[in-house]
Design a protein around this motif. Structure first.
Motif, PDB file in Angstrom:
ATOM      1  N   ALA A  10     -19.252 -59.924 -49.790  1.00 12.04           N
ATOM      2  CA  ALA A  10     -20.120 -58.959 -50.468  1.00 12.04           C
ATOM      3  C   ALA A  10     -19.323 -57.776 -51.003  1.00 12.04           C
ATOM      4  CB  ALA A  10     -21.202 -58.479 -49.499  1.00 12.04           C
ATOM      5  N   LEU A  11     -18.347 -57.315 -50.226  1.00 18.37           N
ATOM      6  CA  LEU A  11     -17.541 -56.170 -50.641  1.00 18.37           C
ATOM      7  C   LEU A  11     -16.722 -56.476 -51.886  1.00 18.37           C
ATOM      8  CD1 LEU A  11     -16.476 -53.283 -49.868  1.00 18.37           C
ATOM      9  CD2 LEU A  11     -14.639 -54.459 -48.634  1.00 18.37           C
ATOM     10  N   ASP A  56     -11.932 -50.662 -44.091  1.00 11.72           N
ATOM     11  CA  ASP A  56     -12.913 -51.562 -44.698  1.00 11.72           C
ATOM     12  C   ASP A  56     -13.033 -52.869 -43.911  1.00 11.72           C
ATOM     13  OD1 ASP A  56     -13.658 -49.847 -46.723  1.00 11.72           O
ATOM     14  OD2 ASP A  56     -12.264 -50.686 -48.199  1.00 11.72           O
ATOM     15  N   LEU A  57     -11.914 -53.366 -43.408  1.00 11.08           N
ATOM     16  CA  LEU A  57     -11.977 -54.587 -42.597  1.00 11.08           C
ATOM     17  C   LEU A  57     -12.777 -54.351 -41.320  1.00 11.08           C
ATOM     18  CD1 LEU A  57      -8.354 -55.833 -43.192  1.00 11.08           C
ATOM     19  CD2 LEU A  57     -10.378 -57.261 -43.470  1.00 11.08           C
ATOM     20  N   THR A 103      -7.718 -54.212 -37.639  1.00 15.94           N
ATOM     21  CA  THR A 103      -6.414 -54.632 -38.127  1.00 15.94           C
ATOM     22  C   THR A 103      -5.463 -53.449 -38.266  1.00 15.94           C
ATOM     23  OG1 THR A 103      -6.906 -54.312 -40.481  1.00 15.94           O
ATOM     24  CG2 THR A 103      -7.555 -56.410 -39.487  1.00 15.94           C
ATOM     25  N   GLU A 104      -4.191 -53.756 -38.321  1.00 15.61           N
ATOM     26  CA  GLU A 104      -3.189 -52.758 -38.670  1.00 15.61           C
ATOM     27  C   GLU A 104      -3.057 -52.698 -40.196  1.00 15.61           C
ATOM     28  OE1 GLU A 104       0.902 -55.006 -37.896  1.00 15.61           O
ATOM     29  OE2 GLU A 104      -0.531 -55.239 -36.264  1.00 15.61           O
ATOM     30  N   PRO A 105      -2.461 -51.637 -40.747  1.00 21.41           N
ATOM     31  CA  PRO A 105      -2.336 -51.536 -42.203  1.00 21.41           C
ATOM     32  C   PRO A 105      -1.540 -52.662 -42.846  1.00 21.41           C
ATOM     33  CG  PRO A 105      -2.041 -49.383 -41.205  1.00 21.41           C
ATOM     34  CD  PRO A 105      -2.079 -50.371 -40.078  1.00 21.41           C
ATOM     35  N   ALA A 106      -0.691 -53.342 -42.074  1.00 26.60           N
ATOM     36  CA  ALA A 106       0.023 -54.501 -42.606  1.00 26.60           C
ATOM     37  C   ALA A 106      -0.939 -55.613 -43.017  1.00 26.60           C
ATOM     38  CB  ALA A 106       1.018 -55.036 -41.577  1.00 26.60           C
ATOM     39  N   ALA A 107      -2.129 -55.626 -42.435  1.00 23.24           N
ATOM     40  CA  ALA A 107      -3.186 -56.542 -42.868  1.00 23.24           C
ATOM     41  C   ALA A 107      -4.163 -55.836 -43.790  1.00 23.24           C
ATOM     42  CB  ALA A 107      -3.927 -57.111 -41.662  1.00 23.24           C
ATOM     43  N   GLY A 108      -4.397 -54.542 -43.568  1.00 19.08           N
ATOM     44  CA  GLY A 108      -5.302 -53.789 -44.432  1.00 19.08           C
ATOM     45  C   GLY A 108      -4.872 -53.787 -45.888  1.00 19.08           C
ATOM     46  N   GLY A 135      -3.188 -57.070 -35.465  1.00 16.63           N
ATOM     47  CA  GLY A 135      -4.093 -55.990 -35.104  1.00 16.63           C
ATOM     48  C   GLY A 135      -3.501 -55.013 -34.123  1.00 16.63           C
ATOM     49  N   ASN A 136      -2.186 -54.833 -34.159  1.00 20.08           N
ATOM     50  CA  ASN A 136      -1.536 -53.972 -33.172  1.00 20.08           C
ATOM     51  C   ASN A 136      -1.432 -52.521 -33.647  1.00 20.08           C
ATOM     52  OD1 ASN A 136      -1.129 -55.885 -31.119  1.00 20.08           O
ATOM     53  ND2 ASN A 136       0.626 -56.728 -32.197  1.00 20.08           N
TER      54      ASN A 136
END
Length: 319
Positions: free
Chosen positions: A31-32, A262-263, A271-276, A302-303
């Motif tokens: 949706a996002l 947002d995640l 999550t960590e920003p590496a996934a964000g 997610g660390n």
């Protein structure tokens, strides 16, 4: 180049040591973003990131003499955690070298697992110290410049190919390039028409600069995202990305932190920003490829603590 035979062999070796993480459609992210999104939740892996796969694959490949010597790893956080935990599980002594900018939690977890943690002033210094320790006899478990490690990370791609529906575009974060090399090799073999997009943050652009230069080059590091901050990619990962990846996109640290928020809000994952960083990049991909895209995200880790996220959100004026 790493092939599916090596990745499938790695999958067999590590199966009893790692989690087959969920691959799930995300109604909230769909949706996002306005397009179907499927997420590979590698943040639910042992040690909180995909790094456990490559680490245990390498540890299991070592000779008795190499194991007896003990291992050394250099890391911005997640690889160090993975090597410390997986080495302890296999009764191998480990030393982890991190820059002082590494997350405090990563240092704490590695030490709790039994690793000897050595801190250097920056990532360049961490790699230099690791080289010295290797010369003193420790066995190196490199975070990305190793075909065994890449094959281990590639098992993420095998699972994604087997478990996801029909995808057109998959986004993968890049630090030194081990994850995207393995994932791209697996996915492009299983699903030849799929597009693979790499994502970096500004100030951690080792692969982008390598692609522009025609090969690995040293880069300056200034990103807050320590887990993506490699001082250079390797020839091995450069060759995989240049051959298999559609393009590498670069987003700001602010966008990466916003993506993590947002995640949490829309996908209900921490999550960590590496996934964000995948979310702002996914928006760019959708702008380019147009209608009909079906997005896959490798949610790599997610660390990050709540304190980390509060501090970053405050720094960038995010709510």
């Amino acid at each position: 180049m790493i092939g599916t035979a090596e990745i499938e062999a790695a999958a067999g070796r590590i199966a009893g040591h790692v989690v087959r993480t969920p691959t799930v459609p995300s109604p909230g992210l769909s949706a996002l973003l306005g397009a179907p999104v499927t997420a590979k939740l590698e943040l639910l892996q042992r040690t909180g990131s995909f790094k456990a796969r490559g680490a245990v694959a390498k540890l299991l490949s070592l000779s008795e003499a190499e194991r007896a010597a003990g291992v050394v790893a250099v890391s911005g956080g997640n690889h160090g955690i993975a090597v410390a935990v997986m080495a302890a599980a296999l009764d191998v002594k480990s030393t982890v070298v991190m820059p002082r900018s590494a997350p405090a939690r990563a240092v704490e977890v590695a030490e709790t697992a039994g690793a000897s943690v050595r801190l250097a002033d920056d990532m360049d210094g961490a790699f230099a110290l690791t080289t010295r320790l290797r010369q003193e006899g420790l066995t190196l478990v490199h975070p990305f410049d190793d075909p065994v490690v890449i094959a281990g990370q590639g098992t993420v791609g095998l699972e994604f190919a087997d478990d996801a529906g029909d995808l057109t575009d998959v986004l993968v974060s890049i630090g030194g390039g081990g994850l995207i090399s393995g994932v791209a090799a697996a996915l492009r073999a299983r699903r030849p028409g799929i597009r693979i997009w790499g994502v970096e943050t500004e100030g951690a652009q080792a692969m982008s600069e390598a692609l522009a230069a025609g090969g690995p080059v040293p880069v300056g590091l200034s990103s807050i995202v320590s887990t993506l901050s490699a001082p250079a990619v390797s020839q091995l990962t450069y060759e995989h990305v240049s051959a298999l990846v559609t393009e590498v996109l670069v987003v700001s640290d602010r966008e990466a932190v916003r993506g993590s928020l947002d995640l949490a809000d829309h996908a209900k994952v921490w999550t960590e920003p590496a996934a964000g960083c995948l979310l702002p990049a996914a928006r760019r991909v959708l702008e380019r490829v147009g209608e009909g895209a079906r997005i896959g995200l490798v949610v790599c880790g997610g660390n990050a603590t709540t304190g980390d996220m509060i501090a970053w959100a405050s720094r960038f004026g995010l709510r």
